[in-house]
Design an enzyme around this catalytic site. Structure first.
Site, PDB file in Angstrom:
ATOM      1  N   TYR A  85      53.910  74.091  49.571  1.00  0.00           N
ATOM      2  CA  TYR A  85      54.476  73.886  48.240  1.00  0.00           C
ATOM      3  C   TYR A  85      55.433  75.037  47.916  1.00  0.00           C
ATOM      4  CZ  TYR A  85      50.914  70.251  47.526  1.00  0.00           C
ATOM      5  OH  TYR A  85      50.156  69.113  47.627  1.00  0.00           O
ATOM      6  N   ASN A 131      55.448  61.394  43.012  1.00  0.00           N
ATOM      7  CA  ASN A 131      56.380  60.722  43.921  1.00  0.00           C
ATOM      8  C   ASN A 131      56.174  59.208  43.831  1.00  0.00           C
ATOM      9  OD1 ASN A 131      57.829  59.761  46.098  1.00  0.00           O
ATOM     10  ND2 ASN A 131      56.423  60.591  47.656  1.00  0.00           N
ATOM     11  N   GLU A 164      50.984  61.136  62.509  1.00  0.00           N
ATOM     12  CA  GLU A 164      52.247  61.776  62.897  1.00  0.00           C
ATOM     13  C   GLU A 164      52.034  62.827  63.982  1.00  0.00           C
ATOM     14  OE1 GLU A 164      54.576  63.065  59.561  1.00  0.00           O
ATOM     15  OE2 GLU A 164      54.552  61.078  58.627  1.00  0.00           O
TER      16      GLU A 164
END
Lengths: 168, 210
Positions: free
Chosen positions: B147, B170, B205
């Site tokens: 962050y 988001n 991922e």
């Protein structure tokens, strides 16, 4: 605070109601177009609809008007010579024939009776709301509906040869 | 309002046939309505849902592009009600507009897609929150940033808390990869879809890149 729900909620909640109204007036073959026109018109007007509007009555009424308009247009097109609605040819053995016959009988009711029968018995609107569309009192709406049902009974009982599926 | 409509009136037997409605008929009519609403440019918001390894996802798009992705824990009905308030109540289930988004998400969850190539509608607001959200796609697939690092990239190193809230709000999780933002100590921080969903995405991922 009242909020405007997604239009999709209205389609899910009232789609069947509007289809019953359109089919009762037009028969299954032409009910699709009237249903579609009803919801497109409603979608167009929806953002301006008051937040406390009664969606069931609003949609059933638009559906009824669209169906009656389509029925009148069809009748104008189809009858160069005047043919009484209950003298239509037998629909025996055709798909949806029972629906068609019943819908034909509903469509052939006098305006006030047809409106009261359709909005009360098929759109499930209480007589108080039927009366708003019909003009007059809820009691008058109730009478129009019961007169309509009586007339339907007589009409459907008469031409036994056109009743669905019955063998001679 | 429930789907099963209560028959409020005692229907005369003559009319019972006219009360039956085949659910297939309504599905067909609904699909036709969505297509006609799109053609008439009355479909301000199209939505669909799709299954994924992080649960059913709600996807919604304006004519400009994808505007919202929501997890089941966010309550899809509530999200649609919010969109009706914030953007327009002219909302219909209309999967066609979301076809490309659904396809790209499937490819992503299969490990075959690392970047999304979709029109998105993040609105015109030039707030710090939007600045941060527009930066998120620059974090590459399989990478993570803190962050704090993201606050620096956004031009305000001290705005760590604001960065956190930009990630939390988001509107397009997964496609706009806020799951790639972690605490400086490497712990997960928060996630709108729940920490299990965040972990699933990061594992996906890392598995494919290594």
């Amino acid at each position: 605070m009242m909020t405007t729900p997604p239009f999709d909620d209205l389609v899910r909640a009232h789609g069947a109601r509007v289809w019953r109204v359109c089919r009762a007036v037009l028969g299954p073959a032409d009910a699709d177009d009237a249903w579609s026109e009803t919801f497109l018109a409603a979608l167009r007007a929806y953002p301006d609809l008051p937040a406390d509007a009664d969606h069931a009555a609003w949609l059933a009424t638009i559906g009824y008007r669209k169906a009656v308009d389509a029925y009148r247009a069809r009748t104008r097109r189809a009858t160069p010579t005047e043919v009484a609605p209950d003298e239509h040819v037998s629909t025996l053995g055709q798909p949806g024939a029972a629906d068609d016959e019943l819908a034909g009988a509903v469509a052939a009711l006098p305006d006030k009776q047809r409106l009261a029968v359709t909005l009360h018995y098929l759109a499930d609107l209480p007589y108080a709301q039927v009366a708003v569309e019909l003009g007059g009192t809820p009691e008058a709406a109730r009478r129009a509906a019961s007169d309509g049902i009586r007339r339907l009974r007589t009409r459907l009982a008469k031409p036994a040869t056109t009743r669905s599926g019955a063998l001679p | 309002m429930t789907l099963a409509e209560v028959n409020l009136v005692d229907t005369p037997t003559e009319l019972t046939e006219l009360r039956d409605v085949d659910p297939g008929t309504l599905d067909r009519l609904q699909a036709r309505l969505s297509a006609e609403a799109e053609d008439a440019r009355l479909l301000d918001l199209a939505y669909t849902t799709t299954d994924s390894p992080v649960g059913p996802l709600l996807l919604a798009a304006t004519e400009r592009g994808l505007v919202r992705i929501a997890f089941a824990v966010q309550d899809h009905d509530r999200v649609l009600a919010e969109l009706a308030e914030q953007i327009s109540p002219r909302i219909l289930r209309a999967p066609r507009r979301l076809d490309q988004a659904v396809r790209e998400l499937e490819e992503y969850f299969d490990g075959r897609r690392h970047d999304f190539d979709l029109p998105v509608d993040l609105g015109a607001a030039k707030t710090f929150r939007r600045t941060v959200q527009r930066l998120l796609p620059s974090i590459a697939y399989g990478q993570t940033v803190s962050y704090t690092e993201l606050a620096t990239r956004a031009g305000n190193a001290k705005a760590v808390r604001a960065v956190g809230s930009a990630c939390a709000t988001n509107p397009l999780p997964v496609v706009v990869p806020c799951h790639r933002v972690l605490r400086s100590d490497g712990s997960l921080g928060g996630y709108a879809g729940g920490l299990d969903a965040k972990r699933t995405l990061l594992t996906l991922e890392s598995r494919v890149t290594t």
